[in-house]
Structure formats: structure tokens, C-alpha cells
Design a protein around this motif. Structure first.
Motif, PDB file in Angstrom:
ATOM      1  N   ALA A  26       0.872  -1.182   0.000  1.00 28.68           N
ATOM      2  CA  ALA A  26       0.000   0.000   0.000  1.00 28.68           C
ATOM      3  C   ALA A  26       0.903   1.224   0.000  1.00 28.68           C
ATOM      4  O   ALA A  26       1.359   1.671  -1.043  1.00 28.68           O
ATOM      5  CB  ALA A  26      -0.936  -0.039   1.203  1.00 28.68           C
ATOM      6  N   GLY A  27       1.263   1.738   1.178  1.00 27.73           N
ATOM      7  CA  GLY A  27       2.143   2.910   1.224  1.00 27.73           C
ATOM      8  C   GLY A  27       3.597   2.563   0.973  1.00 27.73           C
ATOM      9  O   GLY A  27       4.389   3.413   0.573  1.00 27.73           O
ATOM     10  N   SER A  49      -3.405  -0.209  -3.392  1.00 28.95           N
ATOM     11  CA  SER A  49      -3.734   1.184  -3.083  1.00 28.95           C
ATOM     12  C   SER A  49      -4.946   1.705  -3.851  1.00 28.95           C
ATOM     13  O   SER A  49      -5.476   2.742  -3.515  1.00 28.95           O
ATOM     14  CB  SER A  49      -2.521   2.073  -3.366  1.00 28.95           C
ATOM     15  OG  SER A  49      -2.202   2.044  -4.734  1.00 28.95           O
ATOM     16  N   ARG A  55     -10.165   1.581   1.525  1.00 27.67           N
ATOM     17  CA  ARG A  55      -9.991   2.999   1.877  1.00 27.67           C
ATOM     18  C   ARG A  55     -11.167   3.536   2.672  1.00 27.67           C
ATOM     19  O   ARG A  55     -11.231   4.719   2.955  1.00 27.67           O
ATOM     20  CB  ARG A  55      -9.778   3.812   0.593  1.00 27.67           C
ATOM     21  CG  ARG A  55      -8.577   3.281  -0.185  1.00 27.67           C
ATOM     22  CD  ARG A  55      -8.419   3.932  -1.510  1.00 27.67           C
ATOM     23  NE  ARG A  55      -7.999   5.331  -1.340  1.00 27.67           N
ATOM     24  CZ  ARG A  55      -7.572   6.094  -2.327  1.00 27.67           C
ATOM     25  NH1 ARG A  55      -7.511   5.593  -3.545  1.00 27.67           N
ATOM     26  NH2 ARG A  55      -7.226   7.324  -2.123  1.00 27.67           N
ATOM     27  N   CYS A  57     -13.462   4.256   5.894  1.00 28.94           N
ATOM     28  CA  CYS A  57     -13.091   4.595   7.248  1.00 28.94           C
ATOM     29  C   CYS A  57     -14.271   5.309   7.880  1.00 28.94           C
ATOM     30  O   CYS A  57     -14.773   6.284   7.328  1.00 28.94           O
ATOM     31  CB  CYS A  57     -11.873   5.509   7.186  1.00 28.94           C
ATOM     32  SG  CYS A  57     -11.431   6.274   8.731  1.00 28.94           S
ATOM     33  N   GLY A  69      -6.189   0.304   3.877  1.00 31.32           N
ATOM     34  CA  GLY A  69      -5.432   1.240   3.043  1.00 31.32           C
ATOM     35  C   GLY A  69      -5.558   2.685   3.476  1.00 31.32           C
ATOM     36  O   GLY A  69      -5.172   3.586   2.732  1.00 31.32           O
ATOM     37  N   VAL A  70      -6.103   2.919   4.682  1.00 36.71           N
ATOM     38  CA  VAL A  70      -6.278   4.300   5.148  1.00 36.71           C
ATOM     39  C   VAL A  70      -4.945   4.779   5.758  1.00 36.71           C
ATOM     40  O   VAL A  70      -4.372   4.111   6.611  1.00 36.71           O
ATOM     41  CB  VAL A  70      -7.411   4.381   6.185  1.00 36.71           C
ATOM     42  CG1 VAL A  70      -7.532   5.801   6.730  1.00 36.71           C
ATOM     43  CG2 VAL A  70      -8.722   3.933   5.556  1.00 36.71           C
ATOM     44  N   SER A  71      -4.511   5.939   5.315  1.00 35.88           N
ATOM     45  CA  SER A  71      -3.231   6.443   5.815  1.00 35.88           C
ATOM     46  C   SER A  71      -3.380   7.001   7.230  1.00 35.88           C
ATOM     47  O   SER A  71      -4.485   7.357   7.657  1.00 35.88           O
ATOM     48  CB  SER A  71      -2.707   7.545   4.897  1.00 35.88           C
ATOM     49  OG  SER A  71      -3.522   8.697   5.049  1.00 35.88           O
ATOM     50  N   TYR A  72      -2.255   7.108   7.927  1.00 33.21           N
ATOM     51  CA  TYR A  72      -2.290   7.673   9.282  1.00 33.21           C
ATOM     52  C   TYR A  72      -2.731   9.134   9.251  1.00 33.21           C
ATOM     53  O   TYR A  72      -3.404   9.596  10.176  1.00 33.21           O
ATOM     54  CB  TYR A  72      -0.921   7.523   9.957  1.00 33.21           C
ATOM     55  CG  TYR A  72      -0.626   6.086  10.270  1.00 33.21           C
ATOM     56  CD1 TYR A  72      -1.274   5.445  11.320  1.00 33.21           C
ATOM     57  CD2 TYR A  72       0.253   5.339   9.496  1.00 33.21           C
ATOM     58  CE1 TYR A  72      -1.053   4.116  11.601  1.00 33.21           C
ATOM     59  CE2 TYR A  72       0.486   4.004   9.765  1.00 33.21           C
ATOM     60  CZ  TYR A  72      -0.169   3.395  10.819  1.00 33.21           C
ATOM     61  OH  TYR A  72       0.041   2.068  11.088  1.00 33.21           O
ATOM     62  N   ARG A  74      -4.983  10.337   7.327  1.00 30.08           N
ATOM     63  CA  ARG A  74      -6.448  10.302   7.285  1.00 30.08           C
ATOM     64  C   ARG A  74      -7.036   9.889   8.629  1.00 30.08           C
ATOM     65  O   ARG A  74      -8.078  10.388   9.042  1.00 30.08           O
ATOM     66  CB  ARG A  74      -6.925   9.340   6.190  1.00 30.08           C
ATOM     67  CG  ARG A  74      -6.961   9.982   4.808  1.00 30.08           C
ATOM     68  CD  ARG A  74      -7.599   9.022   3.808  1.00 30.08           C
ATOM     69  NE  ARG A  74      -9.005   8.721   4.124  1.00 30.08           N
ATOM     70  CZ  ARG A  74      -9.649   7.646   3.665  1.00 30.08           C
ATOM     71  NH1 ARG A  74      -9.038   6.778   2.886  1.00 30.08           N
ATOM     72  NH2 ARG A  74     -10.914   7.456   3.983  1.00 30.08           N
ATOM     73  N   SER A  89      -1.364   7.430  15.786  1.00 26.41           N
ATOM     74  CA  SER A  89      -1.101   7.822  14.398  1.00 26.41           C
ATOM     75  C   SER A  89      -0.146   9.008  14.352  1.00 26.41           C
ATOM     76  O   SER A  89       0.725   9.087  13.485  1.00 26.41           O
ATOM     77  CB  SER A  89      -2.406   8.170  13.698  1.00 26.41           C
ATOM     78  OG  SER A  89      -3.264   7.049  13.714  1.00 26.41           O
ATOM     79  N   THR A 102      -0.031   2.910   6.367  1.00 26.82           N
ATOM     80  CA  THR A 102      -1.403   2.511   6.666  1.00 26.82           C
ATOM     81  C   THR A 102      -1.446   1.555   7.851  1.00 26.82           C
ATOM     82  O   THR A 102      -0.453   0.871   8.148  1.00 26.82           O
ATOM     83  CB  THR A 102      -2.025   1.786   5.457  1.00 26.82           C
ATOM     84  OG1 THR A 102      -1.278   0.584   5.223  1.00 26.82           O
ATOM     85  CG2 THR A 102      -2.006   2.656   4.210  1.00 26.82           C
TER      86      THR A 102
END
Lengths: 291, 819
Positions: A26-27, A49, A55, A57, A69-72, A74, A89, A102
Motif C-alpha cells: 500500500a504505502g 492502493s 480505503r 473509514c 489502506g487508510v493512511s495515518y 487520514r 497515528s 497505513t
């Protein structure tokens, strides 16, 4: 090296079934480092990704679902009410790392130092895993089975984590020898669950995997019950009970000496973090509570 | 009556002009050495020893050569010229032939069509090692029964300094033992370069280095080429801090390019970078200070041990510095200093910002605080009372001739405002507490402390070495007017010398357009970008060359003018006669004017057997005061403020000076709190930026700095180098503040959380200080040669006349060869 770039989850699961050796990316904040350092040479990569399902959340049916796949970045912006998770996070890497990294990566790598993992453990989260045959949820402890080992089937992908929303204060703390961008020497997440009158605590970087301290949890919940704290936030457990709690948390740690820190310091830090986290939670309840 | 406007030249000295490289670096368009690329180039790789000490039984390269895309594999036997190189002693093999002496030592190199093939090919080279006992402890290296790193023994250099009467009686004595760990320069740009074979049989090497000419002096003999066939060009340098004084991939890439006839690039990854450059020497220091009751220092006794690792690098000069600066910037009438650098089977140590002065400053400043406590005196007052000044006599007998405003830096530093007392709790943001982004504190167990440290070091090279700098300046005119072209081999490593040289040319020639030509070996040596020396040395060379150009131009002007008398000046693009414009500079530049000049610093003399001499050319001093907060339960630290006063002679670019103070402080903070290259049995355990921690912006406090400007006689504009003093004092000041906050002894850096939380006792010596080795003074290195001490230029190929010694031992190694 083959690189697969599926557009849909179904496509991704088909590929994973056909090529179980394909490593999801992913990241890339873990995997690309391993590739660059020549520690790992997967025969194939599976870029997840673009998968919308990963994604997602937010709140779903009384629970929070956090896509793999949610980033920190986000998480911090979109789940501020999950205070310990947002704190964890913010403790991850640098802004650049938080933009890429993620929670799914933390789960997939399954390092005991993964910053989000103690939070998921303290939330009693389930890990949602999908294969071509469908999705199922595993309690976190059945998913994280050892150092860098998970119960993810070879043809499976991590969809995300899900947990019941608990009312009550909590926090995440991480100790490192640098004030930012550091791998935890020890980390701790505490959650007070007002409905179940339960205390849950999880430790990172002090054992082969993330650890809970059930003995300490039960002790603290009882001490709070004895003091009447659950009903009256101003009625606090005795200082010696908080100390006993801290020592029991430290007793649950199974630390080792390594290049980042000593076992003695790790155990010591667990006690200090446990003491502080419980005091903060009690303070926050008195001050009106935080979700 | 008209108002006369005096012409001015913008962008000259004293102005904080934009750096010449600011925009490309900020935009990411600046090319660093690792970005180099050439048509048809190959990628080089290096195979390194995993063992700290082993005999090489055989090397099988057939697997690598059979690998598709591999174009060459070379072993020691393929080195056409001298098999060894080194900065001060040529004791380091280009490629190991019979023995490896540290884990990470190169044993084979190769080149392949792409980096991935190169990496895989390296893994196919099979080296059969017979592992030998290794000595990886610096004290054990001095024992008679220790394994020998080199045939001649493990003493790299011993410095013995006797000053006055070391048995002089004192009212009060304090004693301490101190240790410093291995620090790494951690330049963000890893070692990299590109070698391009030339039609004349020579090679053009584009490389990130600190001194092009000394690289060439080491490279050419190994290639078996005359110097003029080895042309070096400076590639973009991503930080140096001493790590690029020694060669890394230079000879390897050149050998591969000459062998394959194709350009060869070698760019280390981060892990290899930690193996591919030297580190700061770890030190063990015993010190005893005696003083009168009124605080006047009477005597200092110091025993210093530093671990040079497997090869000499610049260890001889580092222990020279550590020994000559061991007493600190104080008047010490009696002293006995014994400093020993030893060989071990650890990775080599060499130059790093501060160069031996960092380790002893940590010790002598702790001693001064101890002494202040023992005497019941204020530590700042104690330092002031004993401060060096111009005309003071140093323990080497050297008289301080240049500016030495030690009292001024102490007073200015102490007078800088302290940060406000912060409330212990309720600051809101965890980053306001020790532990920072980890969210570990709401102000629990917080202790504030204040520490003070003073230190000094030499500017430019020492002990008799004339590290001169040459520069060529050409003044010409084009359609846009006059332009000065400055040609200097001074390495711009990120510190800003190119901007300084442009400022000097503007000031001297009165023109605003200056072109800094790319540094290469086509001009005379500028000496190293080390030892805080380039502003003084290459600045001096450019100033002198500009003055010669100016005089030649004035001769033209006088020839063309009716009134030949009066004072000529250049400013704002004009020629002025007694302040009145007589015409634009360009009007006198039908032909360009050019001059080359060489700048020498004041001569120095080496130390004699009793450590007496005149070793240093000039000194720079600094004082820092650190305010820290310690979470005394978790042992975590937040440095709240650094106040710095530095003796800079004259600030040619104030913003750059402040930048050097801040950056130097950050590196000193790193050694105080986190930076340690961890070795176990000779192997590096944390060769990554994940586990070798350097400070982030969240660790750095605001730095309040005061520039003490007392011009250095003989230096251009009176300017002193500014790169190192802050690093030297920051570590000592921060640890002093930690002691103040916690009351703990803290005699080893980096200080760990365990130390601050009381989980680990102070370090204690495992044995009494080792006696000074027999035969004080430098130990010559047999057959490898070397000039005794200091960073001397290498001599010619040494005669291999050792009795009974195989003159060409490398030829014993069977080896593969290029395809």
C-alpha cells in the motif's frame, strides 16, 4: 518481479489466489525499505492502493471500520474521536510517512513495534480478512500470532480492522530515544470502557507480539469498583492501588535487550506509562470525560 | 550642489546573501553524486568481509562472472599500482589480499549492467575465510598478548606532553573517568561517484569528496597512472563532516572503468555507507585536575585512549588534537598528557567535525564543573578565572598569538537571556515535554537543569603541515558588463564556501556578477574542506588572487588616464579615482585579467618527544549554555534552549555562521543524547537510519547565538572558521545540564534513558589506565610508510625493504579477473 495493479477487490483476490507469493503493498513504508536494504526479494507485488474497500473509514453498525489502506494522516483527520488511535497515528514516523503508511501495513508486517497495534489490541478489534471465498473477522489476538507472523491465509488480503465503540477515556504513549520519528522502545495503550466497567491495556515493543495485561486490567477495574470510581469520577483508587496496577502491567511485559533499549528499561517504562495513563484517564473522567 | 551617491557593490562580505546553490537545492534540481549518470554506464559493487579478522584462503569469482550482465570482477591482484592507500599512512588495502582486519573491509569489486544485477553478482562471489581471533577492545589492544592488527603492533600513535611540573602540589584535586561512544557523521548523501575512462588512458572521476587533490594523490599510484591522467571533478556533495576525507569508492570505480572501458558508477546504499566511511573515535579518558583554593588551575593530568580501528586514517592527527586540547581553553601551568591511538579490529575511525577536541571537551568540562563544586565556586566564574587569552602559553609550549577572546565568549554566552520558566504541567501539547511526539508526559517528574561548557580547537592543519590553498580569478567583460570567474578546488560540501568565495570576489573587485567555476584538479590544491579551514584558506587565496587582478587592472587604468596619481578603487562596477568615477570596469577589460595565488597560514611545528612545539596555526573558541528538561522517571530529555557565543573573527555571512552554530549544535546534541554506532565483536549493529538515530527538528531547541568578532590577524578580513566549535561544546553543555537536572554523574555519552532514570550506574573503567606504551612519540608504520604525524601529503611509493618480508604479498592471492 511482477507487479499487479488490480482495480477491484475481486480482481485483487483472484490474483492473490493465483499468486499467493504476491506481497501486498500500500504505502510501501515497510516493504520498500526492505527491498532497498536487500532484506527481501518477493517474486511479485500486489498493489492494493486502488481498492476502494480498503480505503473506507468510519462508523458502520455501531462499530468503527478502518480500512487497511487508510493512511495515518487520514486517521488523524477522520477519526479524532478515537483518541488513542489518533495519538498513535501522530506518533508514527514523519508527516511524509504518515501520508503513505497505513494501519493495514502495521497489521501485515505484524512487528511488535507497530504503533497502531496496541490500540487495536486495547480496542479488542477484529481484523477483517478476505479471500475469494468471502470475508471473515478474526479477533486481533488470533490474527497477530507471533513476531512478524499473522494468521492471514496465503490467498487472503487484510480488508481492515473493526471495533465496537466504547465510551470512556484512553490514551496511547510511546517511548523512544528521540522525540519524533522513532521506533518504540515501549508503547502502551489504555482504554477505559465505561459501559462494561472494564480497563484494557496493551503493550508494544516489549514482547514477541503485542501483549495485553489481563491480570492488571482486572485488578484496576476492581480497584475502581471498590473506590466507586465508575459511578463517581471524583472517587479515586488509592495511590498504592495505582502503583500495584503499574507493577502488574510491567509484569506482563516480556522484554528483551536489543539495539534500541534494555529489557530493564522497557519493563520500567511499562510501569511508568501504565501509572501515567491510568491517572490521565481518571483525570479526564473527572474533567468531563473524553470518548 | 549635487548630492553624491557613493557606488556600492551589493552582495559582498558581511551580507547574508542568498546562497549560490540555494534555489536548486530547495527545488530538488541540484544533482548529488548519487544522481550521476552517463550513457552506457555500468554499476559497480563491492564485496566486503563479514569478519573483523580473518585470513583469506581463496576467492571464487566464477559464479559472479558467469552471471549474465556482469562485466568485470576485480581482486587485489588486479590493482595495477600500489596496493594500499591512506591519508597519513598508506596502510589500507585497496582490496584485501591475504587478511581482512575489520568487518566491512572490501575484498572484491565488480561492475554490471544494472544495480540489481550488480547486487546479485556480489552475492555469488565466494570467499573462503579462516576466521582469526580479533581484538576489538582498545585497552586490550595494548596488552602484550593481544592479537596484532598489523605486524608492527597495535600502537598507532602515542603523544606525550609534559608541561611545567606535573607533580606540582595543589590545594584541591578532582578526578574523573569519561567515555565517548562511536559517533557517525551520518551525511545524508551516501558515498557515490562516477569514473569515466578517457582516451588518453586516464580517468575522469566525478565524486563527492572533501579534498580533490589528496584523493588524487592516493588514487593515481594505485591505478599506476601519473597524476595528470587522473582528473577529479567535484560532484554534488550531500554533507561530509569528515566522512569524505578518506577514500571510499574512488579507486574501485576508477579500476573498473579502466578495466571495462566504460563509465562506472558506484553509489553506496545507507547500510554500506556506514561500512564505507570512518567514524568518530570512541574514547576513554582519565583526568585529574588540581587547583588552588581561589580557583586557579595548577595542574591537569590526562590519560586518553582512542580506538583507531583497523587502519590509520587520520587517527594520528586526531590523537594529536585530543592530546593538545585535553586541558581545555584554560591557562594550565603544569600538565602531563598521555594520548594513545590504538589499532583494533573495529571499523576504522578518522575525521569527524571536532576532530579529537569533542571527546576531551566532554571530559575537561565535566572536570571543571567537578572542580567548581569541590571549591564551592560558580562554574562560569571558575572558567573565566582560568580563561586563555592572547599570549597565554599552552601545554605544548605554544604561545597563543592570534585572537583568543575566551573571556568574551564566556561572558557573552552567560549573558544571553534564559528561556522563561515553563509551568510543569498543562502545556497542552506533548511535544512541549520530554518524549515529544510519543505523548508520554503531562509534566510528570520534570526536572530542569542548566549546563555550561567552553571549548576550542585548531583552524586548519597542524603539526608542521603546510595545507596551502590556491585559487585563480579571472576578470572579464561581456555584453552584460564585468564578471569575475573564480576557480578554486575548494569542496563545497553544503557549508557554503562557494557563496563566501563569491562574496569575497565582489568585495575585492567591485563587481556583482561572479561565476564560481566547478571545482576540479585542473587548478592547484585548495586543501581539504575540513578543520574549519576553507573560509580562511581558500578565502585568503581568492582574496589574494583578486588583489593581484585588481593591481593589474589599476596598471591598465593608470596607463590610460591623464592623471596617474591618486587612489584607485573598484566599487559598484566602476573604477574610482579618489572616490570619483573614471569609468566602468568593463571599459578596461578589452582583455581579461587573470591571476592565481596561493595562501599559506602561519607555519606550525611538530611536537617533540616531550610534546613541545608549535603545533597549531590558529584557534577558534566557543561557549554554550544548555537548558534541559528531564523526565527523571522515563529518562527522556527535551533540550529547551541552547545559548551560544562563538569566536568567529569576523562573520563574512552572518546567516551562514548562525547556520553552522545551529547545525554544529545539533550534531553535538546527537552525541549527547542518542548517536551511537553500536559495535559488538567488531560488527556494526545499527547501520541504518532506523536504528542510528540523529536529532530531528523535534529534538532541536531554539539556538540563541552571539557572534564574538575579534579579527584574527593575518586571516582574510580577520575571519575564522566556524564549522566545528559548536559541535565541540554542545555535547559537554547538554550533559552538564543533565547532571544539574538529575544529580547523576553521567560520565558516558550518549547518555541513555537508563542512565537518567537511574537504572544504570556510571561507567567505571574495567582496569586502571594503561601505562603509556614504550617509546613515546609517533610510531612509524613499516613499509606502508607515512610521514610521522599530521595530515601530511603522501610521499612517493615506499621502498619495500622490510627484512625477510615478501615485497609483494598481494600476489599470493589467486584471483579472478575482468572479463
Amino acid at each position: 518481479m511482477d507487479v499487479f495493479v488490480p482495480r477491484t477487490l475481486d480482481e485483487a483476490l483472484e490474483i492473490k489466489a493465483a499468486r499467493p507469493d504476491a506481497v501486498p503493498i500500500a504505502g510501501g513504508t515497510d516493504l520498500m525499505v526492505e527491498l532497498n536494504l536487500n532484506r527481501r526479494r518477493p517474486r511479485a507485488l500486489l498493489d492494493v492502493s486502488r481498492l476502494a474497500e480498503l480505503r473506507r473509514c468510519g462508523r458502520e453498525d455501531g462499530a468503527v471500520f478502518l480500512g487497511a489502506g487508510v493512511s495515518y494522516t487520514r486517521v488523524i483527520a477522520e477519526l479524532p474521536e478515537c483518541v488513542p488511535l489518533a495519538q498513535a497515528s501522530r506518533a508514527v514516523g514523519s508527516p511524509q510517512i504518515r501520508n503513505r503508511g497505513t494501519v493495514g501495513g502495521n497489521l501485515g508486517t505484524a512487528s511488535p513495534a507497530g504503533d497502531a497495534l496496541p490500540v487495536l489490541a486495547a480496542y479488542d478489534a477484529e481484523i477483517v480478512v478476505a479471500t475469494r471465498d468471502g470475508a471473515r473477522a478474526l479477533p486481533w489476538a488470533q490474527f497477530l500470532v507471533g513476531p512478524k507472523q499473522t494468521a492471514l491465509p496465503p490467498d487472503g488480503l487484510i480488508l481492515g480492522a473493526r471495533w465496537r465503540i466504547a465510551r470512556g477515556p484512553g490514551s496511547f504513549s510511546k517511548v523512544g530515544t528521540r522525540n519524533a520519528m522513532v521506533i518504540a522502545i515501549a508503547s502502551l495503550c489504555l482504554v477505559l470502557d465505561e459501559e462494561q466497567r472494564a480497563v484494557r491495556v496493551a503493550l508494544g515493543s516489549v514482547g514477541p507480539t503485542v501483549l495485553r495485561a489481563p491480570d492488571a486490567e482486572a485488578y484496576a477495574a476492581e480497584a475502581m469498583a471498590r473506590a466507586g470510581t465508575w459511578d463517581d469520577p471524583a472517587a479515586l483508587p488509592a495511590p498504592r492501588e495505582i502503583e500495584e496496577w503499574a507493577q502488574r502491567v510491567a509484569g506482563a511485559a516480556r522484554p528483551i535487550d536489543d539495539v534500541r533499549g534494555t529489557a530493564a528499561y522497557r519493563r520500567h517504562a511499562c510501569a511508568a506509562l501504565a501509572r501515567r495513563a491510568l491517572r490521565w484517564a481518571l483525570e479526564d473522567r473527572r474533567a468531563g470525560g473524553r470518548a | 550642489m549635487s548630492v553624491r551617491t557613493l557606488p556600492v557593490t551589493r552582495g559582498g562580505i558581511g551580507e547574508s546573501v542568498p546562497r549560490v546553490d540555494a534555489v536548486p537545492k530547495a527545488k530538488g534540481t541540484f544533482l548529488f553524486a548519487s544522481d550521476l549518470w552517463a550513457e552506457d554506464m555500468l554499476w559497480g559493487f563491492t564485496v566486503r568481509s563479514p569478519h573483523p579478522h580473518a585470513r583469506i584462503r581463496s576467492i571464487d569469482v566464477s559464479g559472479a562472472l558467469a552471471h549474465p550482465g556482469v562485466r568485470a570482477v576485480l581482486l587485489a591482484g588486479d590493482v595495477p599500482g600500489r596496493k594500499t592507500y591512506g591519508l597519513e599512512f598508506a596502510d589500507q588495502p585497496v582490496l584485501a589480499w591475504d587478511r581482512v582486519r575489520y568487518a566491512g573491509e572490501p575484498v572484491a569489486i565488480g561492475a554490471a549492467e544494472d544495480p540489481e544485477t550488480a547486487r546479485r553478482a556480489g552475492e555469488r562471489i565466494v570467499v573462503d575465510y579462516e576466521v582469526l581471533p580479533a581484538v576489538t577492545d582498545m585497552a586490550q589492544a595494548l596488552r602484550a598478548d593481544a592479537p596484532r592488527v598489523h605486524d608492527f603492533g597495535n600502537v598507532l600513535r602515542h603523544v606525550h606532553i609534559v608541561h611545567g611540573d606535573p607533580d606540582a602540589p595543589a590545594d584541591v584535586w578532582v578526578e574523573g573517568y569519561y567515555e565517548t561512544a562511536v559517533q557517525d557523521q551520518a551525511p545524508l548523501g551516501p558515498e557515490a561517484g562516477l569514473a569515466i575512462p578517457a582516451p588518453d588512458g586516464g580517468v575522469d572521476l566525478y565524486v563527492a569528496t572533501q579534498w580533490l587533490h589528496v584523493d588524487r594523490q592516493q588514487i593515481a599510484p594505485c591505478l599506476g597512472l601519473p597524476a595528470h591522467k587522473v582528473r577529479l571533478h567535484l560532484a554534488g556533495v550531500g554533507g561530509a563532516f569528515g566522512a569524505r576525507e578518506d577514500l571510499s569508492m574512488q579507486i574501485h570505480a576508477s579500476l573498473l572503468a579502466l578495466r571495462t572501458g566504460r563509465p562506472v558508477k558506484i553509489a553506496y546504499g545507507r547500510e554500506e555507507s556506514f561500512l564505507g566511511h570512518v567514524h568518530r573515535h570512541p574514547a576513554r579518558i582519565w583526568m585529574r585536575h588540581g587547583a588552588r583554593r581561589d580557583g586557579t588551575l595548577v595542574c591537569v593530568r590526562a590519560r586518553i585512549l582512542v580506538d583507531g580501528g583497523a587502519y590509520a586514517s587520520s587517527s594520528a592527527a586526531v590523537i594529536g588534537n585530543a592530546s593538545t586540547f585535553a586541558c581545555g581553553p584554560y591557562e594550565v601551568p603544569n600538565a602531563l598528557v598521555d594520548g594513545t591511538a590504538v589499532y583494533t579490529h573495529n571499523p576504522p575511525c578518522g575525521a569527524m567535525r571536532g576532530f579529537g577536541a569533542v571527546q576531551v571537551c566532554f571530559a575537561h568540562e565535566a572536570q571543571m564543573d567537578r572542580l567548581a563544586r569541590a571549591l564551592g565556586r560558580d562554574p562560569v566564574e571558575l572558567r573565566l578565572r582560568n580563561a586563555l587569552r592572547t599570549s597565554s602559553v599552552l601545554p605544548t609550549g605554544q604561545v597563543v598569538r592570534g585572537s583568543a577572546p575566551v573571556a568574551a565568549v564566556i561572558r557573552r554566552c552567560a549573558a544571553l537571556p534564559l528561556p522563561p520558566e515553563a509551568p510543569p504541567a498543562g502545556r497542552g501539547d506533548p511535544r512541549a515535554y520530554p518524549g515529544g511526539c510519543g505523548n508520554v508526559s503531562r509534566g510528570e517528574r520534570l526536572r530542569r537543569g542548566v549546563g555550561f561548557a567552553v571549548g576550542y580547537k585548531n583552524i586548519a592543519y597542524s603539526e608542521g603541515f603546510d595545507d596551502a590553498s590556491a585559487a585563480r580569478v579571472r576578470l572579464r567583460a561581456d555584453a552584460a558588463g564585468p564578471i569575475a570567474e573564480v576557480r578554486s578546488a575548494a569542496a563545497e560540501v553544503g557549508q557554503g564556501i562557494h557563496t563566501i568565495l563569491a562574496q569575497i570576489a565582489r568585495t575585492e573587485l567591485g563587481v556583482e556578477r561572479v561565476a564560481i567555476l566547478p571545482p576540479d584538479t585542473g587548478v592547484g590544491s585548495a586543501g581539504s574542506t575540513s578543520a574549519s579551514r576553507q573560509t580562511m584558506m581558500s578565502g585568503g587565496a581568492v582574496q589574494a588572487a583578486c588583489a593581484a587582478v585588481r593591481e593589474a587592472l589599476f596598471a591598465r587604468v593608470r596607463r590610460s588616464l591623464a592623471r596617474p596619481r591618486g587612489e584607485l578603487r573598484l566599487a559598484g562596477g566602476l573604477v574610482l579615482l579618489d572616490g570619483e568615477p573614471v569609468g566602468p570596469i568593463a571599459a578596461f577589460l578589452d582583455e581579461p585579467v587573470e591571476a592565481e595565488r596561493v595562501y599559506h597560514h602561519r607555519p606550525t611545528r611538530p611536537l617533540d618527544a616531550r610534546g613541545q612545539g608549535e603545533p597549531h596555526a590558529a584557534f577558534a573558541f566557543a561557549a554554550e549554555r544548555a537548558v534541559v528538561e528531564v523526565d527523571e522517571e522515563l529518562g527522556l530529555v527535551r533540550v529547551v534552549q541552547i545559548a551560544a557565543a562563538q569566536d568567529v573573527g569576523r562573520a563574512l555571512h552572518p546567516q551562514s555562521v548562525q547556520g553552522q552554530i545551529e547545525g554544529g549544535t545539533a550534531q553535538g546534541l546527537g552525541l549527547a543524547l542518542m548517536e551511537e554506532l553500536q559495535l559488538r565483536d567488531g560488527r556494526i549493529r545499527n547501520a541504518s537510519f532506523t536504528d542510528y538515530l540523529i536529532p530531528t527538528i523535534a529534538d532541536m531547541p531554539p539556538v540563541v547565538s552571539a557572534l564574538v568578532e575579534e579579527p584574527e590577524p593575518g586571516a582574510p578580513y580577520g575571519a575564522k572558521g566556524v564549522g566545528e566549535p559548536a559541535t565541540i561544546v554542545a555535547t559537554a553543555a547538554i550533559v552538564a545540564a543533565l547532571r544539574d537536572a538529575t544529580g547523576r554523574e553521567l560520565n558516558r555519552v550518549p547518555v541513555r534513558p537508563d542512565d537518567l532514570a537511574g537504572l544504570a550506574p556510571p561507567v567505571a573503567p574495567v582496569a586502571p589506565p594503561p601505562p603509556p606504551p614504550q617509546g613515546s612519540g609517533p610510531e612509524p608504520v613499516p613499509w606502508a610508510h607515512g610521514l610521522a604525524t599530521g595530515q601530511h601529503e603522501l610521499l612517493q611509493e615506499p621502498a619495500h625493504e622490510g627484512a625477510g618480508e615478501d615485497p609483494r604479498p598481494w600476489e599470493r592471492t589467486r584471483g579472478g579477473t575482468g572479463s
